[in-house]
Scaffold this motif. Structure first.
Motif, PDB file in Angstrom:
ATOM      1  N   ASP A 155       0.784  -1.091  -0.120  1.00  0.00           N
ATOM      2  CA  ASP A 155       0.113   0.120  -0.023  1.00  0.00           C
ATOM      3  C   ASP A 155       0.850   1.312  -0.076  1.00  0.00           C
ATOM      4  N   CYS A 156       1.860   1.396   0.705  1.00  0.00           N
ATOM      5  CA  CYS A 156       2.953   2.309   0.700  1.00  0.00           C
ATOM      6  C   CYS A 156       3.443   2.528  -0.464  1.00  0.00           C
ATOM      7  N   ARG A 157       3.873   1.579  -1.142  1.00  0.00           N
ATOM      8  CA  ARG A 157       4.399   1.565  -2.517  1.00  0.00           C
ATOM      9  C   ARG A 157       3.300   2.219  -3.654  1.00  0.00           C
ATOM     10  N   VAL A 158       2.178   1.852  -3.570  1.00  0.00           N
ATOM     11  CA  VAL A 158       1.056   2.221  -4.568  1.00  0.00           C
ATOM     12  C   VAL A 158       0.955   3.690  -4.248  1.00  0.00           C
ATOM     13  N   ALA A 159       0.881   4.095  -2.952  1.00  0.00           N
ATOM     14  CA  ALA A 159       0.478   5.474  -2.796  1.00  0.00           C
ATOM     15  C   ALA A 159       1.588   6.384  -3.581  1.00  0.00           C
ATOM     16  N   VAL A 160       2.780   5.954  -3.029  1.00  0.00           N
ATOM     17  CA  VAL A 160       3.987   7.188  -3.656  1.00  0.00           C
ATOM     18  C   VAL A 160       3.908   6.827  -5.323  1.00  0.00           C
ATOM     19  N   ASP A 161       3.769   5.643  -5.796  1.00  0.00           N
ATOM     20  CA  ASP A 161       3.354   5.701  -7.274  1.00  0.00           C
ATOM     21  C   ASP A 161       2.398   6.598  -7.803  1.00  0.00           C
ATOM     22  N   ALA A 162       1.224   6.546  -7.189  1.00  0.00           N
ATOM     23  CA  ALA A 162       0.196   7.115  -7.428  1.00  0.00           C
ATOM     24  C   ALA A 162       0.312   8.579  -7.566  1.00  0.00           C
ATOM     25  N   VAL A 163       0.817   9.389  -6.550  1.00  0.00           N
ATOM     26  CA  VAL A 163       1.166  10.523  -6.427  1.00  0.00           C
ATOM     27  C   VAL A 163       2.001  11.073  -7.683  1.00  0.00           C
ATOM     28  N   SER A 207      11.148  12.988  -2.792  1.00  0.00           N
ATOM     29  CA  SER A 207      11.856  11.642  -2.578  1.00  0.00           C
ATOM     30  C   SER A 207      10.486  10.737  -2.488  1.00  0.00           C
ATOM     31  N   ASP A 208      10.784   9.283  -2.419  1.00  0.00           N
ATOM     32  CA  ASP A 208       9.766   8.342  -2.297  1.00  0.00           C
ATOM     33  C   ASP A 208       9.309   8.673  -0.604  1.00  0.00           C
ATOM     34  N   ALA A 209      10.289   8.890   0.281  1.00  0.00           N
ATOM     35  CA  ALA A 209      10.042   8.896   1.708  1.00  0.00           C
ATOM     36  C   ALA A 209       9.232  10.221   1.733  1.00  0.00           C
ATOM     37  N   GLU A 210       9.632  11.290   1.135  1.00  0.00           N
ATOM     38  CA  GLU A 210       8.692  12.393   1.127  1.00  0.00           C
ATOM     39  C   GLU A 210       7.164  12.370   0.769  1.00  0.00           C
ATOM     40  N   LEU A 211       7.312  11.488  -0.391  1.00  0.00           N
ATOM     41  CA  LEU A 211       5.845  11.357  -0.851  1.00  0.00           C
ATOM     42  C   LEU A 211       4.908  10.517  -0.113  1.00  0.00           C
ATOM     43  N   LEU A 212       5.736   9.263   0.748  1.00  0.00           N
ATOM     44  CA  LEU A 212       4.910   8.648   1.456  1.00  0.00           C
ATOM     45  C   LEU A 212       4.362   9.544   2.616  1.00  0.00           C
ATOM     46  N   ASP A 213       5.265  10.430   3.030  1.00  0.00           N
ATOM     47  CA  ASP A 213       5.042  11.260   4.000  1.00  0.00           C
ATOM     48  C   ASP A 213       3.693  12.077   3.670  1.00  0.00           C
ATOM     49  N   ALA A 214       3.600  12.685   2.538  1.00  0.00           N
ATOM     50  CA  ALA A 214       2.499  13.240   2.212  1.00  0.00           C
ATOM     51  C   ALA A 214       1.255  12.609   1.940  1.00  0.00           C
ATOM     52  N   ALA A 215       1.517  11.300   1.588  1.00  0.00           N
ATOM     53  CA  ALA A 215       0.321  10.374   1.516  1.00  0.00           C
ATOM     54  C   ALA A 215      -0.333  10.268   3.095  1.00  0.00           C
ATOM     55  N   ARG A 216       0.564  10.158   3.873  1.00  0.00           N
ATOM     56  CA  ARG A 216       0.045  10.171   5.159  1.00  0.00           C
ATOM     57  C   ARG A 216      -0.399  11.172   5.844  1.00  0.00           C
ATOM     58  N   GLN A 217      -0.181  12.229   5.468  1.00  0.00           N
ATOM     59  CA  GLN A 217      -0.719  13.585   5.890  1.00  0.00           C
ATOM     60  C   GLN A 217      -1.792  14.151   5.282  1.00  0.00           C
ATOM     61  N   PHE A 218      -1.568  14.050   3.873  1.00  0.00           N
ATOM     62  CA  PHE A 218      -2.890  14.774   2.842  1.00  0.00           C
ATOM     63  C   PHE A 218      -3.492  13.781   2.278  1.00  0.00           C
ATOM     64  N   SER A 219      -4.309  13.003   3.152  1.00  0.00           N
ATOM     65  CA  SER A 219      -5.326  12.010   2.670  1.00  0.00           C
ATOM     66  C   SER A 219      -6.477  11.980   3.321  1.00  0.00           C
ATOM     67  N   GLN A 220      -7.513  11.408   2.676  1.00  0.00           N
ATOM     68  CA  GLN A 220      -8.808  11.222   3.379  1.00  0.00           C
ATOM     69  C   GLN A 220      -9.699  10.220   2.989  1.00  0.00           C
ATOM     70  N   THR A 221     -10.487   9.733   3.799  1.00  0.00           N
ATOM     71  CA  THR A 221     -11.347   8.561   3.203  1.00  0.00           C
ATOM     72  C   THR A 221     -12.263   8.880   2.082  1.00  0.00           C
ATOM     73  N   ILE A 222     -12.584   8.008   1.199  1.00  0.00           N
ATOM     74  CA  ILE A 222     -13.365   8.240   0.194  1.00  0.00           C
ATOM     75  C   ILE A 222     -14.898   7.828   0.587  1.00  0.00           C
ATOM     76  N   TYR A 223     -14.902   7.133   2.064  1.00  0.00           N
ATOM     77  CA  TYR A 223     -16.256   6.885   2.337  1.00  0.00           C
ATOM     78  C   TYR A 223     -16.591   5.327   1.982  1.00  0.00           C
ATOM     79  N   HIS A 224     -15.677   4.464   1.937  1.00  0.00           N
ATOM     80  CA  HIS A 224     -16.108   3.186   1.353  1.00  0.00           C
ATOM     81  C   HIS A 224     -15.836   2.187   2.351  1.00  0.00           C
ATOM     82  N   PRO A 225     -15.993   2.162   3.494  1.00  0.00           N
ATOM     83  CA  PRO A 225     -16.055   0.958   4.471  1.00  0.00           C
ATOM     84  C   PRO A 225     -16.389  -0.407   3.951  1.00  0.00           C
TER      85      PRO A 225
END
Length: 548
Positions: free
Chosen positions: A426-434, A462-480
């Motif tokens: 999931d972390c890898r996909v998050a970075v690649d998605a950005v 960097s990958d580490a920075e983009l992962l941090d961005a994913a952790r900080q600038f993310s929200q649910t799309i309301y699909h539990p």
């Protein structure tokens, strides 16, 4: 059979053939389809109230109904290490129609492979070829019927009634980045970029309350009780025979002659099961609930789509400019009142992309939701500058969370732990998605008008920075989804006929039964699940009568 007059008040001691708990996306469908047979009686219990609020019927009304305790359960997740310890708001509809009455109206079914994978895991009858007829059955497609779409169903599915320059530029930029155009992502293939379709009818929301429940309430064999908060299920041995609910401070009990159908969603359904003593014995003992039926998978397998939000400032006008100026707001309102067009008909997003986060994948694994506006959070006021939002999510996350009650009192909200971004995949996909989102933004049609990447910002590289961005600038799309999973493994809660393992007289019918979350928005698949469940229930009744 209880009369229609009983709808306003609690029903105590009555017996119905079927008791449906939850008048949401699935429950309204069940109530309609089961009550088609005049020989059976159906009771529908809903914890929320009527859908009288006008904002529930205006497509963009989710700005008014989300986070509003009159219509929204207003759930809040536990702090989650995967998103830097943040807690996210999880809106869920507490009103007739459930989340279909306050969601973003987006009509997406998922991928063929999603359902084929469900069947390959042992869930007979859930392959794509088997579920497609149920999608078609519910649908009234504005474009007409074809091999993939129906035009005779109650659920109105229509094209967007709004086009803006920035959305057109986004589509052209995606094509320039190598993503094919796709006018129908619910057709032969999902991959590509195009405009969303939405569950609306001539500029008005088409919730399941409007499409399925309202016509069915004319039937004498359907009884609706609102503001009825289910406390627990009633068991006699290993058979569920009814439900206990609270209304206006008074406790009522009703019986189900045939079945109880739990349709309270991915949060509510496992909570009700656990409060009834159905779940993991060790967890239940810890909150003072006697375990009457051990099912360790109840509340496990929680999945959700986490969107990473990128906001780009532009030199061309966006909806931010239209909706924050008083005079323009007046024009927008008049346009909607007199023509049912304009920004008030807007779904939560305009443009969708389904694509691959990296080369070598067999099918799309990320989805974009493009909005021609921007805000600090969804359903909040727009920014005071021209901008658009390009949010991207992983379609099939491998992270798994849980729903666990903290009290035997069903009025106490459960613990919600999504465990976002808790796996390496999931972390890898998050970075690649950005990186994919940025590649689209760099194409000429968008690059010509973008002045700045406002969120997360160019400093994240960097990958580490983009992962941090994913952790900080993310929200649910309301699909539990997934908390009462279908299957035969140790964590499965229901079988492929949605019957709860080891119990009689009880099925779960909602998004919680998904073994793996579908590759896209979850409302249309939830409606499909209820359509199929209704046929399974009817077939069981006929078989029982023949055997008798």
């Amino acid at each position: 059979m209880t009369s229609i007059a009983a709808r306003r008040d609690g029903v105590d001691g009555g017996e119905f053939d079927y008791v449906v708990i939850g008048a949401g996306s699935a429950g309204c469908v069940l109530a309609n389809r089961l009550s088609e047979d005049p020989e059976v009686s159906v009771l529908l219990l809903e914890a929320g109230g009527s859908d009288w609020n006008p904002w529930l019927h205006v497509p963009v009304g989710y700005f008014k109904t989300m986070h509003n305790p009159a219509t929204d359960w207003c759930y809040l997740t536990d702090p989650d290490d995967g998103i830097n310890g943040r807690r996210l708001q999880w809106p869920r509809g507490k009103v007739l129609g459930g989340s279909s009455s306050l969601n973003g109206l987006l009509y997406i079914r998922g991928q063929r492979e999603d359902y084929d994978d469900w069947a390959a895991a042992g869930n007979q009858g859930w392959d794509y070829a088997s579920v497609l007829p149920y999608f078609r059955k519910s649908e009234c497609q504005e474009r007409g019927a074809d091999d993939y779409h129906g035009s005779e169903g109650p659920l109105k599915v229509s094209d967007l009634r709004l086009r803006r320059e920035i959305a057109e530029r986004f589509i052209e930029a995606a094509k320039a980045a190598g993503i094919p155009e796709n006018r129908d992502v619910n057709g032969a293939t999902q991959e590509g970029v195009g405009y969303f379709q939405q569950t609306s009818d001539r500029g008005l929301r088409c919730s399941t309350a409007k499409a399925f429940l309202r016509p069915a309430l004319k039937r004498a064999n359907l009884t609706l009780v609102k503001r009825a908060h289910c406390r627990r299920l009633v068991l006699e041995g290993k058979r569920v025979v009814g439900a206990e609910y609270e209304q206006a401070g008074k406790v009522y009990r009703v019986r189900a002659g045939r079945e109880v159908l739990l349709s309270s969603g991915a949060i509510g359904s496992p909570q009700i099961l656990q409060c009834s003593g159905i779940g993991d014995p060790e967890h239940l003992a810890g909150v003072g609930v006697d375990c009457v039926h051990a099912l360790p998978g109840v509340g496990q397998n929680l999945q959700d789509h986490l969107q990473i939000r990128l906001v780009f400032k532009t030199r061309c006008r966006t909806l931010n400019d239209e909706v924050r100026h008083p005079l323009r707001k007046l024009i927008v309102g008049s346009q909607y009142v007199f023509t049912r067009t304009g920004p008030l008909t807007l779904a939560a997003s305009q443009v969708c992309i389904f694509t691959r986060s990296r080369e070598g994948l067999s099918r799309p694994d990320i989805q974009f939701h493009m909005q021609p506006l921007s805000a600090d959070k969804p359903a909040e006021g727009v920014h005071p500058f021209s901008a658009f939002t390009s949010s991207v999510c992983q379609l099939r996350p491998t992270s798994r969370g849980s729903i666990r009650i903290t009290s035997r009192d069903a009025r106490v909200y459960p613990s919600i732990q999504p465990n976002y971004l808790s796996t390496d995949e999931d972390c890898r996909v998050a970075v690649d998605a950005v990186r994919v989102a940025r590649r689209i933004a760099e194409q000429v049609p968008l690059a010509q008008v973008i002045t700045e990447e406002y969120v997360p910002g160019a400093r994240y590289q960097s990958d580490a920075e983009l992962l941090d961005a994913a952790r900080q600038f993310s929200q649910t799309i309301y699909h539990p989804a997934g908390t009462c999973k279908m299957g035969s493994d140790p964590l499965a809660v229901v079988d492929d006929r949605l019957r709860v393992h080891g119990l009689e007289g009880l099925r779960v019918v909602d998004a919680s039964i998904m073994p793996v979350i579908v590759s896209g928005n979850t409302n249309a698949p939830t409606i499909m699940i209820a359509e199929k469940a209704a046929d399974l229930i009817k077939a069981h009744r006929k078989a029982s009568e023949r055997a008798a």
